[in-house]
Design an enzyme around this catalytic site. Structure first.
Site, short mmCIF file in Angstrom:
data_model
loop_
_atom_site.label_atom_id
_atom_site.label_comp_id
_atom_site.label_asym_id
_atom_site.label_seq_id
_atom_site.Cartn_x
_atom_site.Cartn_y
_atom_site.Cartn_z
N LYS A 17 25.88 8.90 26.22
CA LYS A 17 27.17 9.21 25.59
C LYS A 17 27.61 10.57 26.09
O LYS A 17 26.78 11.44 26.37
CB LYS A 17 27.03 9.26 24.07
CG LYS A 17 28.34 9.06 23.35
CD LYS A 17 28.65 7.58 23.33
CE LYS A 17 29.78 7.20 22.43
NZ LYS A 17 29.70 5.76 22.14
N1 GLU Z 1 32.23 3.44 23.75
C1 GLU Z 1 31.86 2.07 23.59
C2 GLU Z 1 30.66 1.95 22.67
O1 GLU Z 1 30.42 2.80 21.84
C3 GLU Z 1 31.69 1.35 24.93
C4 GLU Z 1 30.63 1.92 25.84
C5 GLU Z 1 30.63 1.32 27.23
O2 GLU Z 1 31.37 0.39 27.49
O3 GLU Z 1 29.87 1.82 28.06
O4 GLU Z 1 29.95 0.97 22.67
#
Ligand code: GLU
Length: 428
Positions: free
Chosen positions: A117
């Protein structure tokens, strides 16, 4: 800058309530599967964190320096994967907790991806397009050494979108001298994005609700009432797609509050109003209500699709839905989870309910590597296959072991990744 401020930004993550909550769920789930304590120790900390300060020349000519992070929690199953969040509350501990949830989400739905993240502590709603572009491009060059199609692949999250991903992709590609679409997912279609990615998280939320309703012998039709907290990408598409099944969306909200109509809201009208006025205030098709009131409505289905820590021991007792489908990451604390179980609320936990986004991100990455693109129908069918089989694994564990859906999801996920970690071993 005061000590207090720096403590908030860079904190011993295990003392942060959200991080600690993730650890508590993980260790409770670990007990269900006799998790090897060595694996737990390893999963309890992120593998790698990068802090960056990002100078941006603002439109008024001054330079503002923002705090940013990229955290790679685990890369056992494949390249690290997870979104980039732009929000005033972003800090290292929250980003780390969210990266841990990505590891568990990807393992749960069996993607060959690790968890990551990123985030920048900023308020994108008050920034111009030029300021956001500068912020994104400088952040990308600061995290350049960590990311790449085989290493770590960012995507949109709260406060970021396809345009943000296009800037990340362009900045990364400019460094290498050729187009590298595989460095991010959630891109615009024109530069290698996947059909079906923009609504994938909301679609996945609805697919898991369809599975849950089958198990609970619940019809999804005009008598089914739904409330959605948050009207960004996840909230809007969850509301729109569940409405297209005939269900009645009686309430939606954004940060500034929400709107309620017992006869059902017109989702597109609400979206257009919010785009134009930046608030639901004055919306003619419903009455005003607060976010707190929205969560406590008597509805069949409640979809928290905003931020973490919304359902806590303070309000859990007042939640009156039958199905709680967590579009957001971490909306419910572990204490609240226990209260909801006692009340008979059926929870579809975040790492299952909102996994549609990263599942279609995975499809985007695969399509990009093969330079062969699928139809929207193929994307949605494959999303259904993956998310419904993940739902089945979690539901079966829940039935067989008499544990709630959240612990089941974490247990099923950790069981898979722990095997992989033990096969690979702890180097050296
Ligand atoms: N931000 C989204 C999540 O929390 C998608 C993450 C992604 O597609 O890599 O799952």
């Amino acid at each position: 800058m005061s000590d207090h401020h720096s403590e908030e930004v860079i904190v011993g993550w295990e003392h942060h309530p959200f991080y600690k909550n993730c650890l508590d769920v993980m260790s409770a789930a670990g007990r269900q599967i006799d998790l090897d304590p060595n694996v737990y120790q390893r999963l309890a900390k992120p593998r790698r964190v990068l802090y960056v300060s990002i100078p941006v020349r603002m439109d008024d000519g001054t330079i503002k320096v923002f705090d940013g992070f990229r955290v790679q929690h685990n890369t056992t199953l494949g390249p690290a994967k997870g979104g980039i969040r732009y929000h005033p509350e972003v800090n290292l501990a929250e980003t780390s907790a969210l990266s841990m949830l990505m590891t568990l989400k990807n393992s749960l739905v069996r993607l060959p991806l690790g968890g990551a993240k990123g985030g920048i502590r900023c308020d994108p709603t008050t920034m111009s397009r030029r300021e956001k572009q500068s912020l994104t491009r400088r952040y990308t060059s600061e995290i350049f050494m960590l990311i790449g199609p085989d290493k770590d692949i960012p995507a949109p999250d709260v406060g970021t979108d396809a345009q943000t991903m296009a800037w990340v992709m362009d900045t990364y590609s400019a460094q290498l001298g050729y187009a590298v679409p595989g460095v991010v997912t959630g891109k615009p279609i024109e530069i290698g994005g996947s059909l079906g990615r923009v609504d994938a998280t909301g679609r996945g939320v609805v697919y898991t609700i369809i599975e849950a309703a089958k198990r609970l012998n619940m019809d999804l039709g005009e008598n089914t009432t739904v409330a959605v907290q948050g009207f960004g990408n996840v909230g809007y598409y969850s509301a729109k797609i569940i409405n297209s099944l005939g269900c009645k969306v009686v309430a939606v909200s954004d940060v500034s509050g929400g709107i309620y109509n017992s006869k059902g809201l017109d989702i597109n009208a609400a979206r257009n109003w919010l785009n134009e006025h930046k608030t639901f205030d004055g919306f003619p098709g419903g009455d005003k209500l607060s976010n707190k009131e929205l969560l406590e409505l008597k509805v069949d289905i409640l979809i928290p699709a905003a931020l973490s820590n919304q359902i806590t021991k303070e309000n859990a007792d007042k939640i009156k839905c039958r199905i709680l489908a967590e579009g957001a990451n971490g909306p419910t604390t572990i204490e609240a989870n226990d209260i909801l179980n006692e009340k008979g609320v059926f929870t579809i936990p975040d790492i299952l309910a909102n996994s549609g986004g990263v599942i279609v991100s995975y499809f985007e990455w695969v399509q990009g590597m093969q330079s062969f693109f699928w139809s929207e129908k193929d994307v949605n069918n494959k999303l259904w296959e993956i998310i419904s089989s993940a739902f089945n694994r979690v539901y079966d564990f829940h039935q067989a072991n008499k544990v709630d859906m959240r612990l089941s999801a974490f247990a099923v996920s950790i069981e898979h990744i722990s095997k992989a970690m033990l096969y690979r071993g702890f180097f050296p």
